[in-house]
Design a protein around this motif. Structure first.
Motif, PDB file in Angstrom:
ATOM      1  N   THR A 124       7.945  -2.739  -7.226  1.00  0.00           N
ATOM      2  CA  THR A 124       7.857  -1.650  -6.163  1.00  0.00           C
ATOM      3  C   THR A 124       7.221  -2.221  -4.957  1.00  0.00           C
ATOM      4  O   THR A 124       7.586  -1.806  -3.763  1.00  0.00           O
ATOM      5  CB  THR A 124       7.124  -0.396  -6.607  1.00  0.00           C
ATOM      6  OG1 THR A 124       7.664   0.044  -7.645  1.00  0.00           O
ATOM      7  CG2 THR A 124       6.855   0.753  -5.638  1.00  0.00           C
ATOM      8  N   PHE A 125       5.909  -2.903  -5.309  1.00  0.00           N
ATOM      9  CA  PHE A 125       5.133  -3.609  -3.899  1.00  0.00           C
ATOM     10  C   PHE A 125       6.075  -4.528  -3.170  1.00  0.00           C
ATOM     11  O   PHE A 125       5.886  -4.481  -1.952  1.00  0.00           O
ATOM     12  CB  PHE A 125       3.863  -4.384  -4.583  1.00  0.00           C
ATOM     13  CG  PHE A 125       3.039  -5.180  -3.649  1.00  0.00           C
ATOM     14  CD1 PHE A 125       2.395  -4.385  -2.764  1.00  0.00           C
ATOM     15  CD2 PHE A 125       3.275  -6.553  -3.736  1.00  0.00           C
ATOM     16  CE1 PHE A 125       1.691  -5.153  -1.741  1.00  0.00           C
ATOM     17  CE2 PHE A 125       2.332  -7.102  -2.822  1.00  0.00           C
ATOM     18  CZ  PHE A 125       1.780  -6.647  -1.720  1.00  0.00           C
ATOM     19  N   ARG A 126       7.016  -5.231  -3.838  1.00  0.00           N
ATOM     20  CA  ARG A 126       7.541  -6.543  -3.356  1.00  0.00           C
ATOM     21  C   ARG A 126       8.957  -5.730  -2.807  1.00  0.00           C
ATOM     22  O   ARG A 126       9.932  -6.356  -2.090  1.00  0.00           O
ATOM     23  CB  ARG A 126       8.143  -7.640  -4.164  1.00  0.00           C
ATOM     24  CG  ARG A 126       6.932  -8.122  -4.727  1.00  0.00           C
ATOM     25  CD  ARG A 126       6.302  -9.139  -3.414  1.00  0.00           C
ATOM     26  NE  ARG A 126       5.116  -9.653  -4.064  1.00  0.00           N
ATOM     27  CZ  ARG A 126       4.300 -10.655  -3.410  1.00  0.00           C
ATOM     28  NH1 ARG A 126       5.025 -10.817  -2.089  1.00  0.00           N
ATOM     29  NH2 ARG A 126       3.393 -11.243  -3.553  1.00  0.00           N
ATOM     30  N   SER A 127       9.229  -4.471  -2.979  1.00  0.00           N
ATOM     31  CA  SER A 127      10.456  -3.837  -2.598  1.00  0.00           C
ATOM     32  C   SER A 127      10.675  -3.791  -1.341  1.00  0.00           C
ATOM     33  O   SER A 127      11.940  -3.855  -0.535  1.00  0.00           O
ATOM     34  CB  SER A 127      10.710  -2.531  -3.308  1.00  0.00           C
ATOM     35  OG  SER A 127       9.622  -1.722  -2.777  1.00  0.00           O
ATOM     36  N   VAL A 128       9.810  -3.839  -0.329  1.00  0.00           N
ATOM     37  CA  VAL A 128       9.715  -3.486   1.105  1.00  0.00           C
ATOM     38  C   VAL A 128       9.926  -4.988   1.645  1.00  0.00           C
ATOM     39  O   VAL A 128       9.913  -4.966   3.125  1.00  0.00           O
ATOM     40  CB  VAL A 128       8.451  -2.897   1.620  1.00  0.00           C
ATOM     41  CG1 VAL A 128       8.532  -1.521   1.035  1.00  0.00           C
ATOM     42  CG2 VAL A 128       7.314  -3.710   1.326  1.00  0.00           C
ATOM     43  N   ASP A 146       8.902   4.386   1.822  1.00  0.00           N
ATOM     44  CA  ASP A 146       8.951   3.100   1.143  1.00  0.00           C
ATOM     45  C   ASP A 146       7.760   2.159   1.355  1.00  0.00           C
ATOM     46  O   ASP A 146       7.039   1.949   0.161  1.00  0.00           O
ATOM     47  CB  ASP A 146      10.185   2.398   1.393  1.00  0.00           C
ATOM     48  CG  ASP A 146      11.604   2.954   1.307  1.00  0.00           C
ATOM     49  OD1 ASP A 146      11.477   3.687   0.238  1.00  0.00           O
ATOM     50  OD2 ASP A 146      12.549   2.617   1.871  1.00  0.00           O
ATOM     51  N   ALA A 184       5.002   1.474  -1.535  1.00  0.00           N
ATOM     52  CA  ALA A 184       4.732   0.221  -1.828  1.00  0.00           C
ATOM     53  C   ALA A 184       3.012  -0.122  -1.679  1.00  0.00           C
ATOM     54  O   ALA A 184       2.525  -0.904  -2.674  1.00  0.00           O
ATOM     55  CB  ALA A 184       5.202  -0.827  -0.786  1.00  0.00           C
TER      56      ALA A 184
END
Length: 324
Positions: free
Chosen positions: A94-98, A76, A80
């Motif tokens: 996607t970048f903020r998903s972590v 992940d 990201a």
């Protein structure tokens, strides 16, 4: 996409710097994501990931991903970071998903505006420490403790042949046996740390107390997990040996009560604890270097020494000639 092994450049404080590391990688790569086993901190907080958009590079600290779901966490973070490098100015999903309440992306103006993922709770420290212990592979410490295992096994075998220990094992309550176990593991762990000088002293760096505390916590956890692994193995062997050697009828006569499977379990419990206490004395015969390599602080020093030799081979050769 290519996967390769390489060295990350460290500064005088042991911090990874992408500005020095990126030139050592392939120039043909559009972007580079480093995975390192080194712990990384930012203002005293765990730093799982860092993105340098100007150099199209990112670095992920694997220990900060913990132990549970490690592969998923690393994957992940990698995805990201790639998303952040591809669209550095966007709030990509996607970048903020972590991100979560446990960790947040920040812009570090002190590091030329790099994007950094910082742990915002104590849980981040738990994940960092457990991740570092996993990297240390404490179960492998057992293979370096040959003297300890020999002394512990020899002492534990006395419990199989001495009837007084049989009687003591059946009389002692489980909670008292548990205290004896805790005491035996504490004695051996303390002895290994002190005798092999595994304790990290404060170093001449900013936030030295934080680094020393982190390394010492990991060292203690690594040593005690390794000892616990050895204890379990020795317990199983002692229990099996007791079943093979001791006749149940004879044991019944000695302990003046019917010998059951529980009797053998309790005997193995007490004998193993006695063996572990005696095994601490055998630790002095083990390889100091082998035990020392199980700690993160020592491995960092080895990396930095190797880096210094690689950077200035002529100076190293001159030192060797002077030593001769």
């Amino acid at each position: 996409m290519t996967v390769d092994d390489g060295a990350l450049m460290l500064d005088d404080e042991g911090e990874v710097h992408l500005s020095d590391s990126v030139p050592t990688t392939s120039n043909s790569a559009d972007l580079v994501v480093f995975l390192t086993e080194l712990p990384r901190l930012w203002r005293g907080r765990p730093l799982p990931a860092e993105i340098d958009s100007r150099r199209s590079a990112a670095v992920i600290s694997v220990p900060a991903c913990g132990t549970l779901g490690l592969r998923r966490n690393v994957t992940d973070l990698t995805v990201a970071c790639i998303a952040g490098l591809a669209e550095p100015d966007s709030a990509d999903e996607t970048f903020r998903s972590v991100e979560s309440r446990l960790r947040q992306w920040h812009i570090d103006e002190e590091r030329d505006g790099k994007s950094i993922l910082v742990a915002t709770s104590q849980w981040g420290w738990v994940r960092m420490v457990t991740g570092m212990v996993r990297v240390n592979r404490p179960w492998r410490l057992v293979s370096t403790l040959k003297g300890v295992i020999a002394a512990a096994a020899a002492t534990a075998s006395f419990g199989i042949f001495y009837t007084s220990i049989w009687q003591m094992a059946t009389v002692l309550s489980p909670w008292r046996l548990g205290l004896i176990t805790a005491f035996s593991i504490a004695v051996m762990g303390t002895w290994l740390i002190v005798a092999n000088r595994l304790w990290e002293s404060r170093r001449s760096r900013s936030s030295a107390a934080t680094w020393s505390l982190m390394y010492n916590t990991v060292t203690v956890a690594t040593v005690f997990v390794g000892i616990a692994t050895m204890y379990i193995g020795l317990y199983i062997l002692t229990f099996i040996a007791g079943l093979v050697v001791i006749d149940a009828g004879f044991m019944t006569q000695q302990i003046q009560q019917p010998a059951s499977l529980t009797s053998f379990l309790l005997l193995a419990w007490l004998s193993t604890s006695m063996g572990v206490i005696a095994g601490a004395l055998g630790s002095s015969s083990d390889s100091y270097e082998s035990i020392l390599r199980a700690t993160f602080g020592q491995r960092e020093r080895e990396r930095r020494l190797k880096q210094e030799r690689d950077e200035d081979p002529d100076d190293e050769a001159e030192k060797s000639r002077q030593a001769d």
